[in-house]
Design a protein around this motif. Structure first.
Motif, PDB file in Angstrom:
ATOM      1  N   ALA A   1       0.850  -1.190   0.000  1.00 13.74           N
ATOM      2  CA  ALA A   1       0.000   0.000   0.000  1.00 13.74           C
ATOM      3  C   ALA A   1       0.886   1.242   0.000  1.00 13.74           C
ATOM      4  N   VAL A   2       0.383   2.280  -0.642  1.00 11.29           N
ATOM      5  CA  VAL A   2       1.048   3.574  -0.641  1.00 11.29           C
ATOM      6  C   VAL A   2       0.485   4.379   0.521  1.00 11.29           C
TER       7      VAL A   2
ATOM      8  N   ARG B   1       2.758   8.590  11.995  1.00  9.61           N
ATOM      9  CA  ARG B   1       2.144   8.153  10.745  1.00  9.61           C
ATOM     10  C   ARG B   1       3.242   7.680   9.802  1.00  9.61           C
ATOM     11  N   ARG B   2       3.104   6.457   9.337  1.00 15.11           N
ATOM     12  CA  ARG B   2       4.054   5.918   8.374  1.00 15.11           C
ATOM     13  C   ARG B   2       3.771   6.509   7.004  1.00 15.11           C
ATOM     14  N   LEU B   3       4.840   6.813   6.293  1.00 17.39           N
ATOM     15  CA  LEU B   3       4.730   7.362   4.943  1.00 17.39           C
ATOM     16  C   LEU B   3       5.582   6.525   4.004  1.00 17.39           C
ATOM     17  N   GLY B   4       5.149   6.388   2.768  1.00 20.84           N
ATOM     18  CA  GLY B   4       5.898   5.623   1.780  1.00 20.84           C
ATOM     19  C   GLY B   4       5.153   4.367   1.406  1.00 20.84           C
ATOM     20  N   PHE B   5       5.851   3.231   1.465  1.00 21.15           N
ATOM     21  CA  PHE B   5       5.264   1.936   1.111  1.00 21.15           C
ATOM     22  C   PHE B   5       5.056   1.098   2.366  1.00 21.15           C
ATOM     23  N   ASP B   6       3.864   0.544   2.496  1.00 21.57           N
ATOM     24  CA  ASP B   6       3.553  -0.407   3.549  1.00 21.57           C
ATOM     25  C   ASP B   6       3.592  -1.778   2.893  1.00 21.57           C
TER      26      ASP B   6
ATOM     27  N   ASP C   1      -1.445   7.525  -7.818  1.00 20.36           N
ATOM     28  CA  ASP C   1      -0.830   7.860  -6.520  1.00 20.36           C
ATOM     29  C   ASP C   1       0.527   8.524  -6.665  1.00 20.36           C
ATOM     30  N   ARG C   2       1.012   8.627  -7.889  1.00 19.91           N
ATOM     31  CA  ARG C   2       2.366   9.121  -8.124  1.00 19.91           C
ATOM     32  C   ARG C   2       2.596  10.525  -7.561  1.00 19.91           C
TER      33      ARG C   2
ATOM     34  N   TYR D   1      10.222   5.882   2.172  1.00 19.44           N
ATOM     35  CA  TYR D   1      10.462   4.750   3.053  1.00 19.44           C
ATOM     36  C   TYR D   1       9.672   3.535   2.603  1.00 19.44           C
ATOM     37  N   SER D   2      10.194   2.360   2.932  1.00 27.92           N
ATOM     38  CA  SER D   2       9.435   1.117   2.851  1.00 27.92           C
ATOM     39  C   SER D   2       9.340   0.571   4.264  1.00 27.92           C
TER      40      SER D   2
END
Length: 172
Positions: free
Chosen positions: A49-50, A70-75, A133-134, A147-148
């Motif tokens: 997920a983005v 809050r996480r940002l990037g790729f989950d 989502d780009r 981040y991943s």
């Protein structure tokens, strides 16, 4: 916000065939690393997920729940055994180089990220995102870094990898 039940907004049909090719490419890339004498850990995400900082749950939208960070990037959700292997391998190592292989098709971006740790380890992380989502993902990368977040389904642990150069994640 996209409704995953709506076939028009659910990218599954646009992902599945290409995803199989990404996984095949990952296997071939892992073989190359192993032939060069490196350990190669292949990840097989059940979900990617983005994360752009927008609330994803109703509790977040109504203000009932606000995460501490809050996480940002790729989950990147991987099987528990794969997560444990990555967590253990990266515990005392630093990712010092990333190589990003990429392709686009059907409005999707497909990525295979090789996280290299010295000359002895490569962690292979397949990713994808919808090109819609780009712009948001690119803005997150510009403002906060890219981040991943690799985690098991239980979401009680996470390995976060910083991608120092986000440009390869955004093909033309």
């Amino acid at each position: 916000m996209n409704d995953p039940a709506d076939p028009e907004s659910n990218p599954f049909d646009r992902v599945v065939g290409h995803w199989e090719q990404v996984i095949e490419d990952m296997t071939a890339t892992a073989t190359q690393y192993r032939d060069d004498g490196r350990e190669a850990i292949e990840l097989h995400p059940g979900d990617v997920a983005v994360l752009t900082g927008e609330p994803r749950t109703m509790a977040e939208q109504t203000g009932e729940y606000e995460p501490e960070t809050r996480r940002l990037g790729f989950d990147v959700v991987v099987p528990g055994d794969e997560f444990r292997r990555v967590a253990d391998a990266l515990e005392d190592r630093t990712v010092d180089r990333s190589e990003v292989f990429r392709a686009t098709d059907d409005g999707m971006v497909f990525l295979l990220v090789a996280l290299e740790c010295g000359d002895d380890l490569a962690v292979l992380v397949p990713l994808y995102y919808d090109q819609t989502d780009r712009a948001d993902l690119s803005q997150v990368a510009a403002d906060h870094g890219l981040y991943s977040h690799i985690r098991p389904l239980s979401d009680d642990e996470v390995v976060t990898v910083t991608h120092e150069d986000p440009e390869p994640f955004f093909p033309d």
